[in-house]
Design an enzyme around this catalytic site. Sequence first.
Site, PDB file in Angstrom:
ATOM      1  N   HIS A   1      -0.076   5.309   8.254  1.00  0.00           N
ATOM      2  CA  HIS A   1      -1.280   4.537   7.936  1.00  0.00           C
ATOM      3  C   HIS A   1      -1.452   3.454   8.988  1.00  0.00           C
ATOM      4  O   HIS A   1      -0.507   2.719   9.279  1.00  0.00           O
ATOM      5  CB  HIS A   1      -1.160   3.908   6.540  1.00  0.00           C
ATOM      6  CG  HIS A   1      -2.258   2.923   6.257  1.00  0.00           C
ATOM      7  ND1 HIS A   1      -3.581   3.300   6.179  1.00  0.00           N
ATOM      8  CD2 HIS A   1      -2.239   1.581   6.076  1.00  0.00           C
ATOM      9  CE1 HIS A   1      -4.331   2.232   5.931  1.00  0.00           C
ATOM     10  NE2 HIS A   1      -3.539   1.172   5.868  1.00  0.00           N
TER      11      HIS A   1
ATOM     12  N   HIS B   1      -4.475   0.765  11.459  1.00  0.00           N
ATOM     13  CA  HIS B   1      -5.789   0.116  11.636  1.00  0.00           C
ATOM     14  C   HIS B   1      -6.188   0.116  13.107  1.00  0.00           C
ATOM     15  O   HIS B   1      -6.805  -0.844  13.584  1.00  0.00           O
ATOM     16  CB  HIS B   1      -5.735  -1.341  11.178  1.00  0.00           C
ATOM     17  CG  HIS B   1      -5.122  -1.600   9.852  1.00  0.00           C
ATOM     18  ND1 HIS B   1      -4.522  -2.798   9.535  1.00  0.00           N
ATOM     19  CD2 HIS B   1      -4.999  -0.836   8.742  1.00  0.00           C
ATOM     20  CE1 HIS B   1      -4.062  -2.756   8.292  1.00  0.00           C
ATOM     21  NE2 HIS B   1      -4.333  -1.582   7.785  1.00  0.00           N
TER      22      HIS B   1
ATOM     23  N   HIS C   1     -11.328  -0.339   7.253  1.00  0.00           N
ATOM     24  CA  HIS C   1      -9.901  -0.505   6.992  1.00  0.00           C
ATOM     25  C   HIS C   1      -9.042   0.180   8.066  1.00  0.00           C
ATOM     26  O   HIS C   1      -8.230  -0.471   8.710  1.00  0.00           O
ATOM     27  CB  HIS C   1      -9.620   0.059   5.593  1.00  0.00           C
ATOM     28  CG  HIS C   1      -8.214  -0.100   5.121  1.00  0.00           C
ATOM     29  ND1 HIS C   1      -7.881  -0.224   3.796  1.00  0.00           N
ATOM     30  CD2 HIS C   1      -7.046  -0.133   5.790  1.00  0.00           C
ATOM     31  CE1 HIS C   1      -6.565  -0.337   3.669  1.00  0.00           C
ATOM     32  NE2 HIS C   1      -6.039  -0.288   4.869  1.00  0.00           N
TER      33      HIS C   1
ATOM     34  N   GLU D   1       0.807  -1.222   0.000  1.00  0.00           N
ATOM     35  CA  GLU D   1       0.000   0.000   0.000  1.00  0.00           C
ATOM     36  C   GLU D   1       0.839   1.272   0.000  1.00  0.00           C
ATOM     37  O   GLU D   1       0.383   2.312   0.501  1.00  0.00           O
ATOM     38  CB  GLU D   1      -0.923   0.009   1.224  1.00  0.00           C
ATOM     39  CG  GLU D   1      -1.986  -1.076   1.186  1.00  0.00           C
ATOM     40  CD  GLU D   1      -3.071  -0.782   2.209  1.00  0.00           C
ATOM     41  OE1 GLU D   1      -4.238  -0.659   1.805  1.00  0.00           O
ATOM     42  OE2 GLU D   1      -2.741  -0.676   3.407  1.00  0.00           O
TER      43      GLU D   1
END
Lengths: 238, 238, 238, 238
Positions: free
Chosen positions: A96, A98, A166, A77
């Site tokens: 990034h 979760h 996500h 990603e």
Amino acid sequence: MEGLDAHLEDLVIANRILAHENVVDGFGHVSLRHPERPDRFFMSRSRSPELVTCDDIMEFDLDCNPIDQRGRVMYGERAIHGAIFQARPDVGSVVHNHADEIIPYSVTKSPIRQIIHTAGGIGHDVPVWDIRDDFGDTDMLVRDLMQGRSLAKTLGDKAAVLMRGHGCTVVGKTVRDAVRIAIYLMVNARLQTEAMRFGDVTFLSEGEIAATAEMSASPLAADRLWEYWTRRSGYKNP
Amino acid sequence: MEGLDAHLEDLVIANRILAHENVVDGFGHVSLRHPERPDRFFMSRSRSPELVTCDDIMEFDLDCNPIDQRGRVMYGERAIHGAIFQARPDVGSVVHNHADEIIPYSVTKSPIRQIIHTAGGIGHDVPVWDIRDDFGDTDMLVRDLMQGRSLAKTLGDKAAVLMRGHGCTVVGKTVRDAVRIAIYLMVNARLQTEAMRFGDVTFLSEGEIAATAEMSASPLAADRLWEYWTRRSGYKNP
Amino acid sequence: MEGLDAHLEDLVIANRILAHENVVDGFGHVSLRHPERPDRFFMSRSRSPELVTCDDIMEFDLDCNPIDQRGRVMYGERAIHGAIFQARPDVGSVVHNHADEIIPYSVTKSPIRQIIHTAGGIGHDVPVWDIRDDFGDTDMLVRDLMQGRSLAKTLGDKAAVLMRGHGCTVVGKTVRDAVRIAIYLMVNARLQTEAMRFGDVTFLSEGEIAATAEMSASPLAADRLWEYWTRRSGYKNP
Amino acid sequence: MEGLDAHLEDLVIANRILAHENVVDGFGHVSLRHPERPDRFFMSRSRSPELVTCDDIMEFDLDCNPIDQRGRVMYGERAIHGAIFQARPDVGSVVHNHADEIIPYSVTKSPIRQIIHTAGGIGHDVPVWDIRDDFGDTDMLVRDLMQGRSLAKTLGDKAAVLMRGHGCTVVGKTVRDAVRIAIYLMVNARLQTEAMRFGDVTFLSEGEIAATAEMSASPLAADRLWEYWTRRSGYKNP
């Protein structure tokens, strides 16, 4: 350490801090725009953040091509990072993750709103991006620059964007900024979830949101946190 | 390590990982179908997973008879494993656990549904088996193959089955698959419980469920996790 | 170790286990009826359970008088133990604790009911005792045998009694029984609280409650747990 | 250690305890009124409590001017401490923190009320101060004595005051008192939040609130806790 090495050390420490504070687990990543070449960025090879060392750091152009891959496996990603660096010249670092606390806000109609002063920097609103809107059924990963640009568009000029089912992506001027905002976005979500049980909640006013953003980025607050998180993470200067 | 030894080491590591990630506590167990003899399987003698070592591993036929018991005490519920290995030739590993997050979904009418992409592999639906339906009042343990077969029937061709007031059983092609799905079934339950506080939840679509199952089993995701969980578990190659 | 020494070692280990599993914190205590003199019992001097060693163990008669005080400070609430040992000849050990998960059930109208098979032994119902009923406004501690007897009366022939705004008291035939039931009463409360969010809950039937009580006390289950909890507590044979 | 040194060691230990028990994180601070000069107080230079050592302790007058700064960075909110020491001659120590459990009660209409006997000392009611009432939009920090005095006025003669969207401030006669009340205010909030899920809650009566305040401050309870928390914090006499 000085210059680029000091920046890269911050990137390694950022990986360890995000893991230790439970912002990332096996997944998640953090990047640094090259301080001297704004058309490049750094991030680890594909590895869980808790395990990242200096030797894992790779360099990429903003289209996410590796400069010198040497057979290393790359995060699937990295387009999240490349696309945001392209769209946002003011951004020097992208996180990034979760984090558990974030997910409910990505799959329901409850928006995240600032509830505590320490979350200064998360912004007036945190938009939600749903990959299904532009790309239909996918495996939900941001696998190419088209998807990354769609995400960057929803992020706009904000500090953070949620990703439906996500996680979220957070940006900052520096690695330290992005880490701090990622941690406090998670804390804010946790506190908001608890407070909403009790009915109406008093959130920060527009003026308070602006003032706490500035305060939280000040050395008085930010340096104290960085020292604290670094020590807790167990990071040792190699 | 190579061949069977490498498989057995994965089984030991699986015990440690499941304990460290709080999927199992004093109870729970994980098994491996013999990679060369599909009519046999391996699992530990009766011992808490956190404490299992290579020396604890025993071999069984699919009727759950020990091949070479040497006086060792065996898990009372190994019929869960034997019955599923009999019914499902595609299954190479079974995990049975009582994770806290799972229990509420086993005793209420709320079904588990996939809420996050990382839970790819838990499947479209997770059925609930109630031992009382076929066997009346019991001590709720799966003590023989008849009970195991009843459970396997409710499992069907799915990846996981909840057990009312008891826990769940998860299957995978490999030990690593079963461990990953067991961990993320627990994570998914935790996130779903939190999200449901806020009203309507957007779950993954059918297409997303299929695509994320494939993605989660890919080496890019699965290898990163296995390295991460192994390191966190404190397992050291002996 | 053998005979009395082995029993006393179990008592020390019980203190460490209860602390490590978060059943007790700075407060809480566990006692052992003298295995050879049923008119005596053992418990630590006034000290947090996590810190208790063999040297801290004191001996008392059932009126809670110390046999050989040597200036040591004693728990203020040892009447809980003395009064129950007087009323219940079948009881060999008493655990008193303030576990977080228990408190909501002591101050509301929600009764604890068995929701998971591993909680076998907590019994059909867990009564709630309110010190205010018999003694009006107090500091809520069970400071004398009259208060202890009032508590023991509400306990009756049950395995556990909640204490309003205070905690609970759990009994067992042995130290290992009492520890196991105290831990799973806490686990059951945690799971029940989560499950009740989702509406109607299927609790265990009367027959299941009886059968799981027997199963949980069996060596197959109980020995595995004791080994597991002892290892986790960090206790080392001195 | 004796005299002032023993008091200062308690202050260092207090920092470690508050960090270890999750009352403070990167932020938060604790102060000690000078035991011989009531017009002075001690607190750490600007540093996360977990990292504070003897060498970090600075001395201030009650207007929050440093006695001997030597270039050290100071906490931005020391006016909380100075203003309360001015207003409350009975107070010997002040703790300021942002504990998660507290925040919901600061931003909703649910008041904190004593639910468990161990929280003796938090008082009959815990008022909420909103900096916006007197000062409009700010960065929410208590940056000067005017703001500190406004906070102290809402605190009045109570033991604790919540701060909207910020945290709380707790006072005690000694460092040990303030630490104990800060910890149990947090515990009480946690338990109350859980209990309120189940409908009507039985809180302590006025008489019980008074009696438990006295009991909790007694050596029997307070000394046991201080030994326990000190050991858990990992503090070692240097």
